[in-house]
Motif scaffolding. Structure first.
Motif, PDB file in Angstrom:
ATOM      1  N   PRO A  38      52.231  41.992  32.112  1.00  0.00           N
ATOM      2  CA  PRO A  38      52.720  40.900  33.000  1.00  0.00           C
ATOM      3  C   PRO A  38      52.073  39.626  32.683  1.00  0.00           C
ATOM      4  O   PRO A  38      50.988  39.290  32.089  1.00  0.00           O
ATOM      5  CB  PRO A  38      52.358  41.368  34.460  1.00  0.00           C
ATOM      6  N   PRO A  39      52.873  38.155  32.944  1.00  0.00           N
ATOM      7  CA  PRO A  39      52.482  37.160  32.540  1.00  0.00           C
ATOM      8  C   PRO A  39      51.273  36.620  32.945  1.00  0.00           C
ATOM      9  O   PRO A  39      50.514  35.848  32.606  1.00  0.00           O
ATOM     10  CB  PRO A  39      53.607  36.220  32.977  1.00  0.00           C
ATOM     11  N   ASP A  40      50.743  37.200  34.153  1.00  0.00           N
ATOM     12  CA  ASP A  40      49.282  36.832  34.711  1.00  0.00           C
ATOM     13  C   ASP A  40      48.317  37.634  34.619  1.00  0.00           C
ATOM     14  O   ASP A  40      47.322  37.581  35.011  1.00  0.00           O
ATOM     15  CB  ASP A  40      49.839  36.709  36.436  1.00  0.00           C
ATOM     16  N   MET A  41      48.556  38.750  33.567  1.00  0.00           N
ATOM     17  CA  MET A  41      47.624  39.605  33.157  1.00  0.00           C
ATOM     18  C   MET A  41      47.257  39.087  31.622  1.00  0.00           C
ATOM     19  O   MET A  41      47.720  39.090  30.745  1.00  0.00           O
ATOM     20  CB  MET A  41      48.087  40.982  33.252  1.00  0.00           C
TER      21      MET A  41
ATOM     22  N   ARG B 228      32.379  48.404  36.140  1.00  0.00           N
ATOM     23  CA  ARG B 228      33.532  48.083  37.329  1.00  0.00           C
ATOM     24  C   ARG B 228      33.505  48.977  38.585  1.00  0.00           C
ATOM     25  O   ARG B 228      33.154  50.321  38.339  1.00  0.00           O
ATOM     26  CB  ARG B 228      34.870  48.009  36.845  1.00  0.00           C
ATOM     27  N   LYS B 229      33.541  48.568  39.747  1.00  0.00           N
ATOM     28  CA  LYS B 229      33.689  49.357  40.893  1.00  0.00           C
ATOM     29  C   LYS B 229      35.097  49.838  40.995  1.00  0.00           C
ATOM     30  O   LYS B 229      36.188  49.330  40.671  1.00  0.00           O
ATOM     31  CB  LYS B 229      33.323  48.370  42.155  1.00  0.00           C
TER      32      LYS B 229
ATOM     33  N   HIS C 189      42.436  38.096  35.677  1.00  0.00           N
ATOM     34  CA  HIS C 189      43.521  37.297  35.627  1.00  0.00           C
ATOM     35  C   HIS C 189      43.126  36.135  34.838  1.00  0.00           C
ATOM     36  O   HIS C 189      41.838  35.748  34.642  1.00  0.00           O
ATOM     37  CB  HIS C 189      43.595  36.868  37.076  1.00  0.00           C
ATOM     38  N   LYS C 190      44.028  35.570  34.164  1.00  0.00           N
ATOM     39  CA  LYS C 190      43.669  34.532  33.270  1.00  0.00           C
ATOM     40  C   LYS C 190      43.539  33.104  33.846  1.00  0.00           C
ATOM     41  O   LYS C 190      42.794  32.262  33.300  1.00  0.00           O
ATOM     42  CB  LYS C 190      45.000  33.936  32.355  1.00  0.00           C
ATOM     43  N   ILE C 191      43.513  32.995  35.187  1.00  0.00           N
ATOM     44  CA  ILE C 191      43.096  31.974  36.119  1.00  0.00           C
ATOM     45  C   ILE C 191      41.889  32.568  36.884  1.00  0.00           C
ATOM     46  O   ILE C 191      42.073  33.620  37.642  1.00  0.00           O
ATOM     47  CB  ILE C 191      44.171  31.615  37.021  1.00  0.00           C
ATOM     48  N   PRO C 192      40.780  32.126  36.596  1.00  0.00           N
ATOM     49  CA  PRO C 192      39.532  32.824  37.092  1.00  0.00           C
ATOM     50  C   PRO C 192      39.458  32.977  38.690  1.00  0.00           C
ATOM     51  O   PRO C 192      39.179  33.814  39.072  1.00  0.00           O
ATOM     52  CB  PRO C 192      38.519  31.642  36.658  1.00  0.00           C
ATOM     53  N   THR C 193      40.066  31.958  39.497  1.00  0.00           N
ATOM     54  CA  THR C 193      40.072  31.889  40.774  1.00  0.00           C
ATOM     55  C   THR C 193      40.849  33.029  41.330  1.00  0.00           C
ATOM     56  O   THR C 193      40.651  33.331  42.523  1.00  0.00           O
ATOM     57  CB  THR C 193      40.498  30.690  41.337  1.00  0.00           C
ATOM     58  N   LEU C 194      41.739  33.677  40.618  1.00  0.00           N
ATOM     59  CA  LEU C 194      42.730  34.836  40.984  1.00  0.00           C
ATOM     60  C   LEU C 194      42.055  35.838  40.585  1.00  0.00           C
ATOM     61  O   LEU C 194      42.789  36.970  40.673  1.00  0.00           O
ATOM     62  CB  LEU C 194      43.947  34.416  40.578  1.00  0.00           C
ATOM     63  N   ASP C 195      40.890  36.178  39.854  1.00  0.00           N
ATOM     64  CA  ASP C 195      40.455  37.232  39.373  1.00  0.00           C
ATOM     65  C   ASP C 195      39.790  38.066  40.426  1.00  0.00           C
ATOM     66  O   ASP C 195      39.052  37.431  41.173  1.00  0.00           O
ATOM     67  CB  ASP C 195      39.489  37.065  38.156  1.00  0.00           C
ATOM     68  N   SER C 196      40.186  39.239  40.719  1.00  0.00           N
ATOM     69  CA  SER C 196      39.740  40.094  41.808  1.00  0.00           C
ATOM     70  C   SER C 196      39.026  41.213  41.714  1.00  0.00           C
ATOM     71  O   SER C 196      38.755  42.221  42.329  1.00  0.00           O
ATOM     72  CB  SER C 196      41.080  40.617  42.787  1.00  0.00           C
TER      73      SER C 196
ATOM     74  N   ASP D 206      27.389  45.242  44.784  1.00  0.00           N
ATOM     75  CA  ASP D 206      28.802  44.913  44.521  1.00  0.00           C
ATOM     76  C   ASP D 206      28.908  43.310  44.494  1.00  0.00           C
ATOM     77  O   ASP D 206      28.521  42.778  45.474  1.00  0.00           O
ATOM     78  CB  ASP D 206      29.869  45.537  45.590  1.00  0.00           C
ATOM     79  N   VAL D 207      29.369  42.709  43.276  1.00  0.00           N
ATOM     80  CA  VAL D 207      29.378  41.369  43.325  1.00  0.00           C
ATOM     81  C   VAL D 207      30.835  41.055  42.760  1.00  0.00           C
ATOM     82  O   VAL D 207      31.110  41.694  41.763  1.00  0.00           O
ATOM     83  CB  VAL D 207      28.353  41.037  42.425  1.00  0.00           C
ATOM     84  N   SER D 208      31.399  40.181  43.095  1.00  0.00           N
ATOM     85  CA  SER D 208      32.587  39.694  42.705  1.00  0.00           C
ATOM     86  C   SER D 208      32.739  38.850  41.373  1.00  0.00           C
ATOM     87  O   SER D 208      31.495  38.453  40.966  1.00  0.00           O
ATOM     88  CB  SER D 208      33.727  38.834  43.861  1.00  0.00           C
ATOM     89  N   TYR D 209      33.732  39.059  40.601  1.00  0.00           N
ATOM     90  CA  TYR D 209      33.731  38.044  39.419  1.00  0.00           C
ATOM     91  C   TYR D 209      33.436  36.797  39.346  1.00  0.00           C
ATOM     92  O   TYR D 209      32.547  36.319  38.878  1.00  0.00           O
ATOM     93  CB  TYR D 209      35.092  38.454  38.617  1.00  0.00           C
ATOM     94  N   ASN D 210      33.852  36.306  40.392  1.00  0.00           N
ATOM     95  CA  ASN D 210      33.747  34.768  40.477  1.00  0.00           C
ATOM     96  C   ASN D 210      32.279  34.657  40.708  1.00  0.00           C
ATOM     97  O   ASN D 210      31.728  33.669  40.354  1.00  0.00           O
ATOM     98  CB  ASN D 210      34.629  33.917  41.966  1.00  0.00           C
ATOM     99  N   THR D 211      31.705  35.360  41.697  1.00  0.00           N
ATOM    100  CA  THR D 211      30.212  35.179  41.987  1.00  0.00           C
ATOM    101  C   THR D 211      29.324  35.427  40.476  1.00  0.00           C
ATOM    102  O   THR D 211      28.385  34.510  40.422  1.00  0.00           O
ATOM    103  CB  THR D 211      29.604  36.091  43.082  1.00  0.00           C
TER     104      THR D 211
END
Length: 596
Positions: free
Chosen positions: A417-420, A448-449, A461-468, A482-487
């Motif tokens: 997909p274009p966002d992956m 990864r969890k 996601h190529k946009i860091p803020t949308l990486d889940s 458990d820690v999120s990618y952005n953190t």
């Protein structure tokens, strides 16, 4: 007197499975004013009457239904015991001690009476003489204990593990063992040599709850608690084990001690750490905090572990009475004070008081140098050798997760997909400083969890803020969060500069040395001709100075302090080699950095 028709009930109490009626001697006032009850039946006592046999016969043919009814109607729901206290009141104690009532009341509140006696009957046998809780001093602290294991069997004592005891104020004792079943004997040894703690906390292992261990615990009236499963940070002995191992590993690396002598080394290090001033104790020693007296370190002043020594051994003529040996620490269980363990050339360990350092003449004498080389060769044959790989080996990092196996053609790639975005995950095995309780500590990104179905949570996601994506990070004490990618990304970027360099705070320099190629300050200037002079330099590419520093607490990976080795080449800026020491027999992890 009370008549026989009156209904009177006496409240019975339970002592285990025995019911009893508590009694005491009446006072003079009670003898005058209280009622008298005649508990002897007026009928004649006939102990051989047939009525007793007829009464017992009705219970011979009892069926299971009756037993079940009795069991359901007569049950003991719970039992409890109060604190062991004497029955002597404050007034009586004041008369016996010759003090006021106020002082005797305060004395009863601030003291214990674990082994008081109240004998009110005639003697029919001797009283119990063993009063273990009163034979040894009481420690005003809890005791923590755990078993540490080694991959190498020690020589010559054949130890495979050791039991470590410590308090919340860093006082610790370590006892080598051949098997973990000896843990109970080591608990008895600690209590008889140090004192009785308020209680003991372990991780719930069988050897720390059953058998001899349980016997010793009951003997000294010790309260025991276990840690929660998968929560090693609740046991303070876990952290002390890591700190003690790292301390001895520095000694082992500097003196090139054979691995097989780890039991002597850890025992020496643990005893030494009692007498080291700690900043967290306001620069007092753990021994002083626990016992209240100033410790004496005379037995640790003259020798270093595994140092060359000469020992006096009275042998018959014409054999020489001084022998070369290696110092292995104080022998507290042999002889009197200042008795030491010494390693002989044949691999045996002896305990002697007549031990001295080598003289300067002996250190440079060629015959003595050859004798020391032959000694080391014999130790290698009889005991073992020092393994450089334990300190310097850097393991290869393996991928955390294997690539999935599919039945599709590997040459066919599905359109993403274009966002992956796809590719290797750079965060796996990374180390990041995160909040851990009330302090900051380094955690490693493990994997990864996944959810309950085994699928990965979130997506890249190529946009860091949308990486889940969600990652599992593990601290040195085993706790996982458990820690999120952005953190993770935010913490990683905050700990590096614009060029990707990571900084650590140094706490102290614990060791340093100078290479033979280094030039002394007095020899740095040489004369060229009659007037000019220039500075003499060391050979290019050699390290003149080596140092070992300690990272500040909270900024290193592990419960123990990180060792940081400083190398200063002659023509370059200082290079720092950061080593995270492993357990004995395991690999190390290290990285290099440059000081600007």
């Amino acid at each position: 007197r009370v008549g026989a028709q009156e209904d009177i009930m006496f409240p019975l109490q339970m002592y285990g499975c025995i019911s009893y009626l508590p009694t005491r001697l009446p006072t003079d006032k009670e003898l005058q004013k209280c009622r008298y009850i005649d508990m002897t039946c007026e009928s004649e006592w006939e102990p051989y009457s047939d009525s007793f046999q007829e009464y017992e016969r009705q219970f011979r043919n009892i069926n299971m239904e009756t037993i079940e009814n009795i069991r359901q109607t007569r049950q003991i729901g719970a039992t409890a015991s109060s604190d062991r206290r004497s029955e002597v009141d404050a007034t009586t104690l004041a008369n016996r001690l010759g003090v006021s009532h106020h002082i005797s009341t305060a004395t009863l509140k601030c003291t214990t009476q674990k082994s008081s006696r109240n004998i009110t009957e005639l003697f029919v046998r001797r009283v119990r003489t063993r009063q273990s809780p009163l034979r040894y001093p009481a420690l005003n602290d809890w005791l923590y204990s755990d078993t540490l294991f080694s991959n190498v069997v020690s020589k010559p004592r054949n130890s495979t593990c050791a039991q470590l005891f410590c308090t919340s104020k860093k006082y610790l004792s370590l006892y080598p063992m051949k098997t973990k079943a000896e843990a109970g004997e080591q608990l008895n040894r600690f209590v008889t040599t140090t004192g009785i703690p308020l209680g003991i906390l372990t991780d719930g292992a069988k050897e720390e709850n059953l058998g001899r261990w349980n016997e010793v615990r009951k003997k000294f009236l010790l309260t025991q608690r276990d840690t929660e499963p998968h929560s090693p940070w609740q046991n303070k002995a876990e952290g002390e084990i890591g700190a003690t191992k790292n301390h001895y590993r520095r000694i082992m690396d500097r003196k090139r001690v054979p691995e097989q002598l780890w039991d002597f080394g850890l025992e020496y290090t643990a005893n030494l750490r009692r007498f080291i001033a700690r900043p967290e104790l306001e620069y007092r020693t753990p021994h002083e905090i626990l016992n209240g007296d100033t410790p004496d370190i005379s037995e640790y002043l003259n020798f270093e572990f595994y140092e060359w020594v000469k020992v006096y051994d009275p042998v018959s003529f014409p054999h020489h009475r001084e022998h070369l040996g290696r110092w292995l620490g104080p022998a507290h269980d042999v002889g009197q004070a200042l008795c030491y363990y010494v390693l002989k050339e044949n691999g045996q360990v002896i305990a002697r008081t007549s031990v001295r350092n080598l003289t300067q003449a002996e250190l440079i004498d060629e015959n003595e140098i050859r004798a020391r080389a032959d000694f080391d060769q014999n130790i290698t044959t009889n005991i073992g050798t020092f393994d450089d790989e334990i300190i310097n080996t850097i393991p290869n990092d393996e991928p955390e997760e294997a690539f999935p196996v599919t039945d599709t053609d590997p040459t066919e790639t599905a359109a993403a997909p274009p966002d992956m975005t796809h590719g290797p995950d750079p965060l796996l095995q990374a180390e990041v400083i995160l909040q851990h309780g009330d302090h900051a500590a380094i955690a490693k990104v493990k994997h990864r969890k996944r959810n309950s179905d085994g699928n990965l949570i979130g997506r890249k996601h190529k946009i860091p803020t949308l990486d889940s994506r969600i990652y599992v990070c593990e601290f040195a004490d085993g706790e996982e969060i458990d820690v999120s990618y952005n953190t993770l990304a935010e913490h990683l970027y905050s700990q590096c500069d614009s060029e990707g360099n990571q900084y650590q705070i140094f706490q102290e320099v614990i060791n340093h040395r100078r290479n033979k190629s280094a030039v002394d300050k007095a020899d740095q200037m040489i004369r060229v001709g009659n007037k000019s002079s220039e500075k003499k330099r060391s050979p290019v590419g050699t390290s003149r100075w080596n140092g070992r520093m300690v990272a500040h607490p909270g900024y290193h990976y592990g419960t123990s302090r990180t060792q940081i080795q400083l190398k200063w080449p002659s023509t370059q800026k200082p290079i720092v080699s950061i080593q995270n020491p492993p357990l004995i027999g395991g690999p190390t992890t290290s990285s290099n950095a440059r000081i600007d």
